[in-house]
Design a protein around this motif. Structure first.
Motif, PDB file in Angstrom:
ATOM      1  N   LEU A  62       0.826  -1.213   0.000  1.00 25.21           N
ATOM      2  CA  LEU A  62       0.000   0.000   0.000  1.00 25.21           C
ATOM      3  C   LEU A  62       0.860   1.263   0.000  1.00 25.21           C
ATOM      4  N   ARG A  63       1.954   1.259   0.770  1.00 22.55           N
ATOM      5  CA  ARG A  63       2.841   2.439   0.823  1.00 22.55           C
ATOM      6  C   ARG A  63       3.494   2.727  -0.522  1.00 22.55           C
ATOM      7  N   ARG A 101      -4.302   3.664  -5.576  1.00 16.38           N
ATOM      8  CA  ARG A 101      -4.167   2.773  -4.413  1.00 16.38           C
ATOM      9  C   ARG A 101      -5.537   2.429  -3.820  1.00 16.38           C
ATOM     10  N   PRO A 102      -5.774   1.132  -3.575  1.00 12.03           N
ATOM     11  CA  PRO A 102      -7.018   0.746  -2.894  1.00 12.03           C
ATOM     12  C   PRO A 102      -6.963   1.163  -1.420  1.00 12.03           C
ATOM     13  N   GLU A 103      -8.110   1.246  -0.790  1.00 12.56           N
ATOM     14  CA  GLU A 103      -8.140   1.608   0.626  1.00 12.56           C
ATOM     15  C   GLU A 103      -7.506   0.536   1.495  1.00 12.56           C
ATOM     16  N   ARG A 104      -7.668  -0.719   1.085  1.00 12.61           N
ATOM     17  CA  ARG A 104      -7.084  -1.829   1.849  1.00 12.61           C
ATOM     18  C   ARG A 104      -6.729  -2.938   0.880  1.00 12.61           C
ATOM     19  N   PRO A 160      -0.928   7.131  -5.008  1.00 13.58           N
ATOM     20  CA  PRO A 160      -2.121   7.587  -4.285  1.00 13.58           C
ATOM     21  C   PRO A 160      -3.395   7.631  -5.140  1.00 13.58           C
ATOM     22  N   ARG A 161      -3.277   7.914  -6.438  1.00  9.75           N
ATOM     23  CA  ARG A 161      -4.492   8.024  -7.252  1.00  9.75           C
ATOM     24  C   ARG A 161      -5.074   6.657  -7.630  1.00  9.75           C
ATOM     25  N   TRP A 180       2.157   2.143  -3.536  1.00  8.56           N
ATOM     26  CA  TRP A 180       1.117   2.225  -4.565  1.00  8.56           C
ATOM     27  C   TRP A 180       0.801   3.701  -4.790  1.00  8.56           C
TER      28      TRP A 180
END
Length: 124
Positions: free
Chosen positions: A51-52, A59-62, A56-57, A54
């Protein structure tokens, strides 16, 4: 995983190779090394690192990783740009897992100087 060879396929130990990006403040200096470190994060189940790194535009929430998934190897098939002198790049790879493989061309960009994964296209 300290003394084992890194899952990404390079001959170094996990700690000296991808592990240093997973646990340290440093970032992968090229798109290919980021791709390798992200593959190793899938192998080790490190969703936080994925996630870090990925964009920001996109990236999934989880991210829920399947603990039963067994990745068995990574083959880098090609790269375009993605060096310290570029702001974008692609990495084409085949990631094998028990029962099959994933063939993708991934796109990477720099955000605040660090390489991040944007998205990818699955290939046959």
């Amino acid at each position: 995983m300290t003394s084992r060879t890194c899952p990404c396929g390079r001959p170094e130990s996990y700690d000296a190779c991808c592990g240093r990006f997973h646990t340290g403040p440093g970032a992968a200096p090229t798109a290919e090394l980021l791709m390798r470190s992200r593959y190793s994060a899938f192998v080790t189940g490190d969703a936080g690192y994925l996630l870090r790194t990925w964009h920001p535009r996109t990236r999934p929430e989880r991210l829920d990783l399947d603990p039963r998934m067994r990745w068995t190897g990574l083959e880098i098939l090609g790269t375009t740009d993605g060096s310290a002198f570029h702001t974008a790049g692609t990495v084409t790879f085949r990631a094998s897992y028990r029962g099959g493989s994933l063939h993708e061309r991934s796109r990477f960009e720099r955000v605040d100087g660090a390489w991040v994964y944007v998205d990818g296209d699955f290939l046959d």
